[in-house]
Design a protein around this motif. Structure first.
Motif, PDB file in Angstrom:
ATOM      1  N   ARG A  51      55.010  65.798  47.846  1.00  0.00           N
ATOM      2  CA  ARG A  51      55.249  64.433  47.368  1.00  0.00           C
ATOM      3  C   ARG A  51      55.075  64.288  45.860  1.00  0.00           C
ATOM      4  NH1 ARG A  51      53.702  63.626  52.670  1.00  0.00           N
ATOM      5  NH2 ARG A  51      54.487  61.721  53.642  1.00  0.00           N
ATOM      6  N   ILE A  52      54.056  64.920  45.273  1.00  0.00           N
ATOM      7  CA  ILE A  52      53.715  64.538  43.886  1.00  0.00           C
ATOM      8  C   ILE A  52      53.738  65.665  42.859  1.00  0.00           C
ATOM      9  CG2 ILE A  52      52.384  62.456  44.461  1.00  0.00           C
ATOM     10  CD1 ILE A  52      49.902  64.420  43.869  1.00  0.00           C
ATOM     11  N   CYS A  53      54.058  66.887  43.252  1.00  0.00           N
ATOM     12  CA  CYS A  53      54.215  67.910  42.207  1.00  0.00           C
ATOM     13  C   CYS A  53      55.389  67.508  41.310  1.00  0.00           C
ATOM     14  CB  CYS A  53      54.577  69.263  42.830  1.00  0.00           C
ATOM     15  SG  CYS A  53      53.171  70.282  43.218  1.00  0.00           S
ATOM     16  N   TYR A  64      29.734  66.512  47.518  1.00  0.00           N
ATOM     17  CA  TYR A  64      29.101  65.281  47.023  1.00  0.00           C
ATOM     18  C   TYR A  64      30.097  64.537  46.138  1.00  0.00           C
ATOM     19  CZ  TYR A  64      24.937  68.009  48.207  1.00  0.00           C
ATOM     20  OH  TYR A  64      24.007  68.783  48.860  1.00  0.00           O
ATOM     21  N   ASP A  65      30.220  63.227  46.335  1.00  0.00           N
ATOM     22  CA  ASP A  65      31.095  62.449  45.445  1.00  0.00           C
ATOM     23  C   ASP A  65      30.480  61.089  45.158  1.00  0.00           C
ATOM     24  OD1 ASP A  65      34.331  62.870  44.672  1.00  0.00           O
ATOM     25  OD2 ASP A  65      33.491  60.863  44.381  1.00  0.00           O
ATOM     26  N   ARG A  66      30.693  60.636  43.910  1.00  0.00           N
ATOM     27  CA  ARG A  66      30.081  59.353  43.504  1.00  0.00           C
ATOM     28  C   ARG A  66      30.823  58.154  44.084  1.00  0.00           C
ATOM     29  NH1 ARG A  66      31.819  59.808  37.149  1.00  0.00           N
ATOM     30  NH2 ARG A  66      34.019  60.141  37.519  1.00  0.00           N
ATOM     31  N   ARG A 103      26.113  59.953  43.085  1.00  0.00           N
ATOM     32  CA  ARG A 103      26.472  60.346  41.714  1.00  0.00           C
ATOM     33  C   ARG A 103      25.481  61.406  41.254  1.00  0.00           C
ATOM     34  NH1 ARG A 103      29.078  57.816  37.127  1.00  0.00           N
ATOM     35  NH2 ARG A 103      29.664  56.089  38.475  1.00  0.00           N
ATOM     36  N   VAL A 104      25.978  62.612  41.115  1.00  0.00           N
ATOM     37  CA  VAL A 104      25.098  63.696  40.679  1.00  0.00           C
ATOM     38  C   VAL A 104      24.699  63.423  39.232  1.00  0.00           C
ATOM     39  CG1 VAL A 104      24.950  66.184  40.241  1.00  0.00           C
ATOM     40  CG2 VAL A 104      26.106  65.318  42.300  1.00  0.00           C
ATOM     41  N   GLY A 105      23.402  63.569  38.974  1.00  0.00           N
ATOM     42  CA  GLY A 105      22.882  63.214  37.648  1.00  0.00           C
ATOM     43  C   GLY A 105      22.120  61.904  37.711  1.00  0.00           C
ATOM     44  N   VAL A 165      38.149  64.805  34.969  1.00  0.00           N
ATOM     45  CA  VAL A 165      37.887  64.229  33.631  1.00  0.00           C
ATOM     46  C   VAL A 165      38.190  62.729  33.680  1.00  0.00           C
ATOM     47  CG1 VAL A 165      38.215  66.311  32.248  1.00  0.00           C
ATOM     48  CG2 VAL A 165      40.205  64.952  32.830  1.00  0.00           C
ATOM     49  N   TYR A 166      37.241  61.929  33.230  1.00  0.00           N
ATOM     50  CA  TYR A 166      37.354  60.482  33.442  1.00  0.00           C
ATOM     51  C   TYR A 166      37.113  59.626  32.203  1.00  0.00           C
ATOM     52  CZ  TYR A 166      37.930  61.052  38.416  1.00  0.00           C
ATOM     53  OH  TYR A 166      38.445  61.372  39.647  1.00  0.00           O
ATOM     54  N   LYS A 167      36.667  60.223  31.101  1.00  0.00           N
ATOM     55  CA  LYS A 167      36.348  59.383  29.927  1.00  0.00           C
ATOM     56  C   LYS A 167      37.663  59.008  29.243  1.00  0.00           C
ATOM     57  CE  LYS A 167      34.075  60.694  26.142  1.00  0.00           C
ATOM     58  NZ  LYS A 167      33.154  61.535  25.439  1.00  0.00           N
ATOM     59  N   GLY A 184      39.364  72.975  38.470  1.00  0.00           N
ATOM     60  CA  GLY A 184      40.167  71.750  38.337  1.00  0.00           C
ATOM     61  C   GLY A 184      40.124  71.190  36.926  1.00  0.00           C
ATOM     62  N   ASP A 185      40.336  69.874  36.827  1.00  0.00           N
ATOM     63  CA  ASP A 185      40.464  69.228  35.517  1.00  0.00           C
ATOM     64  C   ASP A 185      39.241  69.421  34.626  1.00  0.00           C
ATOM     65  OD1 ASP A 185      42.936  68.308  36.266  1.00  0.00           O
ATOM     66  OD2 ASP A 185      42.441  66.179  36.188  1.00  0.00           O
ATOM     67  N   ILE A 186      38.062  69.560  35.214  1.00  0.00           N
ATOM     68  CA  ILE A 186      36.849  69.692  34.383  1.00  0.00           C
ATOM     69  C   ILE A 186      36.872  71.014  33.611  1.00  0.00           C
ATOM     70  CG2 ILE A 186      35.357  70.675  36.212  1.00  0.00           C
ATOM     71  CD1 ILE A 186      34.283  68.262  33.390  1.00  0.00           C
TER      72      ILE A 186
HETATM   73  C1  LIG Z   1      47.012  58.011  37.138  1.00  0.00           C
HETATM   74  C2  LIG Z   1      47.170  59.467  37.432  1.00  0.00           C
HETATM   75  C3  LIG Z   1      48.313  59.909  38.070  1.00  0.00           C
HETATM   76  C4  LIG Z   1      48.470  61.259  38.351  1.00  0.00           C
HETATM   77  N1  LIG Z   1      49.607  61.670  38.980  1.00  0.00           N
HETATM   78  C5  LIG Z   1      49.750  62.962  39.296  1.00  0.00           C
HETATM   79  C6  LIG Z   1      50.901  63.411  39.983  1.00  0.00           C
HETATM   80  O1  LIG Z   1      51.809  62.633  40.281  1.00  0.00           O
HETATM   81  N2  LIG Z   1      50.996  64.727  40.305  1.00  0.00           N
HETATM   82  C7  LIG Z   1      50.005  65.616  40.005  1.00  0.00           C
HETATM   83  O2  LIG Z   1      50.115  66.796  40.362  1.00  0.00           O
HETATM   84  N3  LIG Z   1      48.900  65.221  39.330  1.00  0.00           N
HETATM   85  C8  LIG Z   1      48.752  63.921  38.970  1.00  0.00           C
HETATM   86  N4  LIG Z   1      47.639  63.515  38.291  1.00  0.00           N
HETATM   87  C9  LIG Z   1      46.613  64.525  37.933  1.00  0.00           C
HETATM   88  C10 LIG Z   1      45.736  64.887  39.140  1.00  0.00           C
HETATM   89  O3  LIG Z   1      45.370  63.727  39.851  1.00  0.00           O
HETATM   90  C11 LIG Z   1      44.512  65.664  38.688  1.00  0.00           C
HETATM   91  O4  LIG Z   1      44.928  66.762  37.907  1.00  0.00           O
HETATM   92  C12 LIG Z   1      43.708  66.172  39.879  1.00  0.00           C
HETATM   93  O5  LIG Z   1      43.334  65.122  40.734  1.00  0.00           O
HETATM   94  C13 LIG Z   1      42.459  66.923  39.395  1.00  0.00           C
HETATM   95  O6  LIG Z   1      41.704  67.300  40.514  1.00  0.00           O
HETATM   96  P1  LIG Z   1      40.126  67.568  40.395  1.00  0.00           P
HETATM   97  O7  LIG Z   1      39.686  67.924  41.767  1.00  0.00           O
HETATM   98  O8  LIG Z   1      39.862  68.496  39.286  1.00  0.00           O
HETATM   99  O9  LIG Z   1      39.484  66.161  39.950  1.00  0.00           O
HETATM  100  P2  LIG Z   1      39.566  64.679  40.513  1.00  0.00           P
HETATM  101  O10 LIG Z   1      40.741  64.439  41.377  1.00  0.00           O
HETATM  102  O11 LIG Z   1      39.406  63.806  39.334  1.00  0.00           O
HETATM  103  O12 LIG Z   1      38.285  64.558  41.446  1.00  0.00           O
HETATM  104  C14 LIG Z   1      37.001  64.647  40.888  1.00  0.00           C
HETATM  105  C15 LIG Z   1      36.008  63.959  41.806  1.00  0.00           C
HETATM  106  O13 LIG Z   1      34.699  64.206  41.283  1.00  0.00           O
HETATM  107  C16 LIG Z   1      33.927  63.035  41.440  1.00  0.00           C
HETATM  108  N5  LIG Z   1      32.836  63.053  40.473  1.00  0.00           N
HETATM  109  C17 LIG Z   1      32.932  63.038  39.124  1.00  0.00           C
HETATM  110  N6  LIG Z   1      31.695  63.060  38.585  1.00  0.00           N
HETATM  111  C18 LIG Z   1      30.812  63.075  39.611  1.00  0.00           C
HETATM  112  C19 LIG Z   1      29.402  63.082  39.683  1.00  0.00           C
HETATM  113  N7  LIG Z   1      28.619  63.069  38.594  1.00  0.00           N
HETATM  114  N8  LIG Z   1      28.815  63.094  40.918  1.00  0.00           N
HETATM  115  C20 LIG Z   1      29.564  63.097  42.044  1.00  0.00           C
HETATM  116  N9  LIG Z   1      30.927  63.083  42.017  1.00  0.00           N
HETATM  117  C21 LIG Z   1      31.530  63.083  40.819  1.00  0.00           C
HETATM  118  C22 LIG Z   1      34.908  61.915  41.203  1.00  0.00           C
HETATM  119  O14 LIG Z   1      34.446  60.715  41.786  1.00  0.00           O
HETATM  120  C23 LIG Z   1      36.174  62.447  41.871  1.00  0.00           C
HETATM  121  O15 LIG Z   1      36.256  62.022  43.211  1.00  0.00           O
HETATM  122  C24 LIG Z   1      47.457  62.179  37.975  1.00  0.00           C
HETATM  123  C25 LIG Z   1      46.320  61.735  37.309  1.00  0.00           C
HETATM  124  C26 LIG Z   1      46.168  60.388  37.032  1.00  0.00           C
HETATM  125  C27 LIG Z   1      44.945  59.911  36.290  1.00  0.00           C
END
Ligand SMILES: Cc1cc2nc3c(=O)[nH]c(=O)nc-3n(C[C@H](O)[C@H](O)[C@H](O)COP(=O)(O)OP(=O)(O)OC[C@H]3O[C@@H](n4cnc5c(N)ncnc54)[C@H](O)[C@@H]3O)c2cc1C
Ligand code: SF4
Length: 478
Positions: free
Chosen positions: A97-99, A177-179, A220-222, A243-245, A442-444
């Motif tokens: 669906r979203i790639c 764990y998720d916040r 929320r870890v931390g 990444v969220y900031k 992942g994104d981090i």
């Molecule tokens: C608006 C938007 C649209 C996007 N659209 C697409 C798309 O169409 N196709 C695509 O491939 N990619 C898309 N992306 C990018 C994609 O969503 C990310 O690259 C992907 O979700 C990253 O996965 P992740 O598991 O690294 O992190 P995330 O999906 O960000 O998940 C991280 C999780 O960690 C949790 N977390 C963070 N800090 C803490 C803490 N201290 N304690 C506990 N939990 C914590 C968060 O709550 C979150 O649930 C989009 C991004 C955005 C912002």
């Protein structure tokens, strides 16, 4: 039910030509085929020339065995095709669906390169996996044997969940764990429901939980639990926090009511879609209904904001971007989708500030031109002095990208190595961080990227963690 589906297919068939005309882009094709018929999947799959140089496969971050599952689909062997496709992909129905397929598998299809229109790989992958769910081929994980080792995963986004799936299949005890109050990360609260239906994400989370993955929400870890406590409870830890900031604009009036950050806006919209109480949505603060909306930014998040605002009933939606169309970071496919929905793009413009008092009334816009290229070869936008104007707006959404939170400080672990961008330093192949037994994915690690890359990282990190716990277990037993 089957009859109802057939009727839908017949309706779609009437509108659909036998062969995709060159001006009908892959994504439109994908959308029209929402209820993709088996015949059509087979027809598309049968267009694969089995070229022997599977650029589609090499350009898929998961190296999915695309030619083979297309061949099986063309032969009507759907369950085998599904089994093959899910062997390398934890969430094939989500990637389908979203790639951004135009930049990955489909953009590199040799049929596309020859000018005949790509095989719609993503749509077939989605169709196969949706069928697998309907037919009950997707089962909860049942490990051959339970193991005593446990792994703690921080973050229930695609990176963390993909790792959880791999580890659990090997019988490891996994706690995620998720916040937030729902798992899924940006698949749940970032990406809009019109691109990725939320029940599709939920059924995967349910499947993982049914297979024994423990998901601890609102943690929320931390703050609610220290990082050291998690390390102490598990044999290995994976950080997958995303990444969220939000990147800020340093401009006068940025704090005015009505200037909001993209993720706040999209999260409110997604929460409203879940039926949650969202006071900021109900009050209009994070709701575009009846408003003149201006979105600032040119990436995919900005595209999601403009398309969400259209769906919420904004009276007008404009997107300001400081470069031109050819130089915008977002997908051209998404720009076209947005334009077709009535969004106006104002290229070569940037905000100087925000007009109005307590509440925003407009964006003070400066016109730009593209100057000389910088060290990266990209032309640098320059301000055209004396050409400013005010763009009236009731809601301004800033979508300028995301940066990592300062985890070493927030979690009190200065030994956790980070790059100069603040992302976690992790080994390219093993995803091991500077702390023994701690991995990151992942994104981090990558910075804002894609779901498919987070899945790839999560799967790879899980393999490395399996080796690590096998090794440390063996050492402990000696
Ligand atoms: C608006 C938007 C649209 C996007 N659209 C697409 C798309 O169409 N196709 C695509 O491939 N990619 C898309 N992306 C990018 C994609 O969503 C990310 O690259 C992907 O979700 C990253 O996965 P992740 O598991 O690294 O992190 P995330 O999906 O960000 O998940 C991280 C999780 O960690 C949790 N977390 C963070 N800090 C803490 C803490 N201290 N304690 C506990 N939990 C914590 C968060 O709550 C979150 O649930 C989009 C991004 C955005 C912002
Ligand atoms: S995972 Fe993404 S890139 Fe790979 S085949 Fe599926 S849609 Fe294409």
């Amino acid at each position: 039910m089957a009859q109802q589906r057939m009727l839908q297919f017949v309706t779609v068939d009437k509108e659909m030509p036998e062969k995709r005309p060159p001006n009908l882009r892959a994504h439109d094709f994908h959308e029209i085929y929402r209820d993709y018929a088996a015949e059509k999947a087979a027809q598309q799959a049968g267009r694969c020339s089995q070229c022997g140089v599977p650029y589609c496969q090499t350009h898929c971050p998961l190296h999915n065995n695309i030619p083979d599952w297309l061949r099986l689909t063309a032969e009507g062997r759907l369950q085998e095709a599904y089994e093959l496709s899910q062997a390398t992909n934890t969430f094939p129905e989500i990637c389908g669906r979203i790639c951004p397929q135009d930049r990955l598998c489909e953009g590199n299809c040799v049929i596309e390169k020859a000018g005949h229109g790509t095989v719609t790989i993503g749509a077939v992958e989605k169709y196969l996996t949706d069928t697998a769910w309907e037919q009950g081929w997707v089962k909860p994980i049942k490990p051959h044997a339970e193991r005593t080792e446990s792994v703690g995963i921080i973050g229930a986004g695609p990176g963390g969940l993909a790792a959880a799936d791999v580890l659990r299949r090997q019988g490891v005890q996994v706690t995620v764990y998720d916040r937030y109050d729902r798992a899924g990360g940006l698949m749940t609260y970032g990406i809009p429901g019109f691109k990725l239906e939320k029940p599709v994400v939920k059924q995967r989370i349910d499947q993982l939980e049914a297979g024994g993955v423990q998901v601890v929400l609102n943690c929320r870890v931390g703050e609610d639990l220290t990082f050291d406590a998690i390390r102490g409870q598990h044999d290995a830890v994976l950080i997958a926090t995303g990444v969220y900031k939000a990147r800020d604009i340093a401009a006068p009036g940025v704090g005015a009511k009505g200037v909001v950050a993209a993720l706040d806006y999209l999260t409110a919209s997604n929460r409203n879609g879940f039926g949650d109480e969202v006071p900021a949505f109900d009050s209009g603060e994070l709701n575009a209904s009846g408003k003149r909306v201006v979105v600032i930014g040119g990436g995919d998040t900005a595209m999601d904001c403009v398309r969400t605002a259209v769906r919420q009933g904004a009276t007008s939606v404009k997107c300001l971007y400081r470069r031109d169309r050819a130089n915008m970071p977002g997908s051209q496919r998404e720009v076209q989708n947005a334009e077709e929905e009535g969004v106006e793009f104002v290229w070569l413009t940037a905000p100087r500030g925000f007009a109005g008092g307590e509440a925003v009334e407009g964006v003070m816009v400066q016109r730009m031109r593209l100057g000389l290229p910088d060290a990266t070869g990209r032309q640098v936008p320059e301000v055209i002095e004396g050409a400013d104007y005010i763009e009236p707006a009731d809601l301004v959404i800033t979508a300028l990208g995301f940066e990592p939170e300062d985890l070493p400080t927030l979690w009190g672990v200065p030994e956790l190595g980070v790059t100069r961008w603040g992302t976690i330093k992790a080994d390219f192949r093993t995803h091991a961080t500077s702390l023994p037994g701690v991995y990151a994915a992942g994104d981090i690690v990558r910075g804002a990227s894609l779901v498919v890359w987070a899945i790839r990282d999560g799967r790879d990190a899980a393999e490395a963690i399996l080796s690590y716990i096998a090794h440390t277990g063996a050492v402990a037993a000696e």
